[in-house]
Design a protein around this motif. Structure first.
Motif, PDB file in Angstrom:
ATOM      1  N   GLY A 130      91.294 -26.473  45.106  1.00  0.00           N
ATOM      2  CA  GLY A 130      89.909 -26.739  45.531  1.00  0.00           C
ATOM      3  C   GLY A 130      89.830 -28.054  46.286  1.00  0.00           C
TER       4      GLY A 130
ATOM      5  N   GLY B 292      94.604 -28.019  41.858  1.00  0.00           N
ATOM      6  CA  GLY B 292      94.342 -28.919  42.977  1.00  0.00           C
ATOM      7  C   GLY B 292      93.995 -28.217  44.278  1.00  0.00           C
TER       8      GLY B 292
ATOM      9  N   ARG C  92      93.357 -21.328  40.054  1.00  0.00           N
ATOM     10  CA  ARG C  92      92.466 -22.486  39.891  1.00  0.00           C
ATOM     11  C   ARG C  92      93.117 -23.593  39.070  1.00  0.00           C
ATOM     12  N   ARG C  93      92.508 -24.765  39.136  1.00  0.00           N
ATOM     13  CA  ARG C  93      92.933 -25.946  38.376  1.00  0.00           C
ATOM     14  C   ARG C  93      94.354 -26.377  38.706  1.00  0.00           C
TER      15      ARG C  93
ATOM     16  N   ALA D 126      80.107 -25.758  36.406  1.00  0.00           N
ATOM     17  CA  ALA D 126      80.776 -27.011  36.020  1.00  0.00           C
ATOM     18  C   ALA D 126      82.005 -27.295  36.885  1.00  0.00           C
TER      19      ALA D 126
ATOM     20  N   ALA E 249      82.357 -30.544  39.313  1.00  0.00           N
ATOM     21  CA  ALA E 249      83.443 -31.520  39.115  1.00  0.00           C
ATOM     22  C   ALA E 249      84.196 -31.735  40.424  1.00  0.00           C
TER      23      ALA E 249
ATOM     24  N   PHE F 193      84.096 -13.931  43.345  1.00  0.00           N
ATOM     25  CA  PHE F 193      82.689 -13.875  42.952  1.00  0.00           C
ATOM     26  C   PHE F 193      82.268 -12.526  42.375  1.00  0.00           C
TER      27      PHE F 193
ATOM     28  N   LEU G 222      88.874 -20.197  44.891  1.00  0.00           N
ATOM     29  CA  LEU G 222      90.280 -19.891  44.624  1.00  0.00           C
ATOM     30  C   LEU G 222      90.305 -18.633  43.776  1.00  0.00           C
TER      31      LEU G 222
ATOM     32  N   ILE H 169      83.415 -21.758  49.017  1.00  0.00           N
ATOM     33  CA  ILE H 169      84.792 -22.168  48.700  1.00  0.00           C
ATOM     34  C   ILE H 169      85.186 -21.461  47.411  1.00  0.00           C
TER      35      ILE H 169
ATOM     36  N   ALA I 206      82.713 -26.339  40.037  1.00  0.00           N
ATOM     37  CA  ALA I 206      82.360 -26.755  41.394  1.00  0.00           C
ATOM     38  C   ALA I 206      81.729 -28.154  41.380  1.00  0.00           C
TER      39      ALA I 206
HETATM   40  C1  LIG Z   1      85.141 -24.465  42.138  1.00  0.00           C
HETATM   41  C2  LIG Z   1      86.586 -24.100  42.452  1.00  0.00           C
HETATM   42  C3  LIG Z   1      86.708 -23.783  43.947  1.00  0.00           C
HETATM   43  C4  LIG Z   1      87.478 -25.295  42.093  1.00  0.00           C
HETATM   44  O1  LIG Z   1      88.804 -24.974  42.524  1.00  0.00           O
HETATM   45  P1  LIG Z   1      90.100 -25.523  41.753  1.00  0.00           P
HETATM   46  O2  LIG Z   1      91.260 -25.235  42.611  1.00  0.00           O
HETATM   47  O3  LIG Z   1      90.107 -25.015  40.361  1.00  0.00           O
HETATM   48  O4  LIG Z   1      89.784 -27.095  41.746  1.00  0.00           O
HETATM   49  P2  LIG Z   1      90.842 -28.275  41.576  1.00  0.00           P
HETATM   50  O5  LIG Z   1      92.021 -27.812  40.770  1.00  0.00           O
HETATM   51  O6  LIG Z   1      91.084 -28.878  42.892  1.00  0.00           O
HETATM   52  O7  LIG Z   1      90.002 -29.260  40.665  1.00  0.00           O
HETATM   53  C5  LIG Z   1      88.962 -30.042  41.206  1.00  0.00           C
HETATM   54  C6  LIG Z   1      88.312 -30.857  40.095  1.00  0.00           C
HETATM   55  O8  LIG Z   1      87.465 -30.022  39.337  1.00  0.00           O
HETATM   56  C7  LIG Z   1      87.827 -30.050  37.965  1.00  0.00           C
HETATM   57  N1  LIG Z   1      87.641 -28.713  37.435  1.00  0.00           N
HETATM   58  C8  LIG Z   1      88.159 -27.569  37.940  1.00  0.00           C
HETATM   59  N2  LIG Z   1      87.772 -26.543  37.177  1.00  0.00           N
HETATM   60  C9  LIG Z   1      86.991 -27.048  36.189  1.00  0.00           C
HETATM   61  C10 LIG Z   1      86.291 -26.478  35.106  1.00  0.00           C
HETATM   62  N3  LIG Z   1      86.333 -25.154  34.889  1.00  0.00           N
HETATM   63  N4  LIG Z   1      85.576 -27.295  34.305  1.00  0.00           N
HETATM   64  C11 LIG Z   1      85.532 -28.619  34.527  1.00  0.00           C
HETATM   65  N5  LIG Z   1      86.184 -29.241  35.545  1.00  0.00           N
HETATM   66  C12 LIG Z   1      86.909 -28.457  36.359  1.00  0.00           C
HETATM   67  C13 LIG Z   1      89.287 -30.459  37.969  1.00  0.00           C
HETATM   68  O9  LIG Z   1      89.654 -31.058  36.750  1.00  0.00           O
HETATM   69  C14 LIG Z   1      89.328 -31.448  39.101  1.00  0.00           C
HETATM   70  O10 LIG Z   1      88.788 -32.681  38.661  1.00  0.00           O
HETATM   71  P3  LIG Z   1      89.500 -34.070  39.042  1.00  0.00           P
HETATM   72  O11 LIG Z   1      89.356 -34.186  40.542  1.00  0.00           O
HETATM   73  O12 LIG Z   1      88.697 -35.078  38.294  1.00  0.00           O
HETATM   74  O13 LIG Z   1      90.910 -33.924  38.613  1.00  0.00           O
HETATM   75  C15 LIG Z   1      87.062 -22.884  41.583  1.00  0.00           C
HETATM   76  O14 LIG Z   1      86.726 -23.135  40.232  1.00  0.00           O
HETATM   77  C16 LIG Z   1      86.462 -21.545  42.001  1.00  0.00           C
HETATM   78  O15 LIG Z   1      86.986 -20.852  42.854  1.00  0.00           O
HETATM   79  N6  LIG Z   1      85.329 -21.156  41.359  1.00  0.00           N
HETATM   80  C17 LIG Z   1      84.676 -19.858  41.649  1.00  0.00           C
HETATM   81  C18 LIG Z   1      83.965 -19.916  42.985  1.00  0.00           C
HETATM   82  C19 LIG Z   1      82.912 -21.014  43.012  1.00  0.00           C
HETATM   83  O16 LIG Z   1      82.166 -21.225  42.069  1.00  0.00           O
HETATM   84  N7  LIG Z   1      82.834 -21.705  44.172  1.00  0.00           N
HETATM   85  C20 LIG Z   1      81.884 -22.769  44.388  1.00  0.00           C
HETATM   86  C21 LIG Z   1      80.552 -22.205  44.716  1.00  0.00           C
HETATM   87  S1  LIG Z   1      79.414 -23.511  45.090  1.00  0.00           S
END
Ligand SMILES: CC(C)(COP(=O)(O)OP(=O)(O)OC[C@H]1O[C@@H](n2cnc3c(N)ncnc32)[C@H](O)[C@@H]1OP(=O)(O)O)[C@@H](O)C(=O)NCCC(=O)NCCS
Length: 154
Positions: free
Chosen positions: A85, A83, A80-81, A113, A117, A25, A75, A73, A115
């Motif tokens: 999350g 699985g 990221r991306r 977007a 998703a 963050f 990563l 939450i 989170a």
């Molecule tokens: C939100 C977050 C935790 C997702 O973690 P991740 O490990 O990338 O997520 P996953 O790989 O498990 O993907 C989960 C879903 O989100 C989608 N996704 C992930 N990143 C995406 C993006 N940037 N844009 C659109 N969709 C996205 C994936 O395609 C997947 O969709 P599916 O289930 O239909 O296949 C990560 O982006 C992150 O750490 N973000 C910064 C911190 C944050 O914003 N936390 C949430 C605060 S509320």
């Protein structure tokens, strides 16, 4: 395919969680505050370890009676991306359910977007809006409140 491994965390992992939070963050969450939160009633924390056993992400939640809340939450950007999350959220859902919660709530910025998703893909639906909930410099971004039924109802 993800190769992350999910392990439980507690107050002893506050410094690790703080470093993960800051990397994800770009702002600090003091380890002392985190340790206090993690020692409090109903706190749940999970860390995702990568293939080398290094911390790659976390999920933090809290259960109070039959309601649970996802507090944070994330990563690391380069993990990221893959699985992770989904893996962390599914594991947290399992633990909140085991702790007796019937509903899991969270807040997410309308412009996050990734989170959104993740949450929509994990069965969360929108339950309300908090206007101007997140302050971003002089601007403010609304939060969407989301919820998901747990256990037999989920
Ligand atoms: C939100 C977050 C935790 C997702 O973690 P991740 O490990 O990338 O997520 P996953 O790989 O498990 O993907 C989960 C879903 O989100 C989608 N996704 C992930 N990143 C995406 C993006 N940037 N844009 C659109 N969709 C996205 C994936 O395609 C997947 O969709 P599916 O289930 O239909 O296949 C990560 O982006 C992150 O750490 N973000 C910064 C911190 C944050 O914003 N936390 C949430 C605060 S509320």
């Amino acid at each position: 395919m993800t190769v992350l491994r999910i392990v439980p965390a507690g107050p002893a992992e506050a410094a690790v969680l703080s470093a993960l939070y800051e990397s994800a963050f770009g702002e600090a969450w003091a380890p002392e505050q985190l340790a206090q939160l993690l020692a409090g009633p109903g706190a749940l924390a999970l860390i995702a370890l990568d293939e080398a056993g290094e911390p790659a992400g976390y999920a933090l939640g809290r259960v109070a009676a039959d309601e649970a809340e996802l507090l944070s939450i994330a990563l690391l950007p380069d993990k990221r991306r893959r699985g992770g999350g989904h893996l962390l959220l599914d594991a947290l859902i399992e633990r909140c359910t085991a702790a007796g919660a019937a509903t899991l709530f969270l807040e997410v910025a309308t412009d996050n977007a990734a989170a959104l998703a993740l949450y929509r893909g994990t069965g969360f639906c929108e339950a309300g809006i908090r206007k101007g909930y997140y302050k971003v410099g002089p601007a403010a971004v609304d939060a969407i409140v989301m919820k998901r039924a747990l256990g037999a109802a989920g």
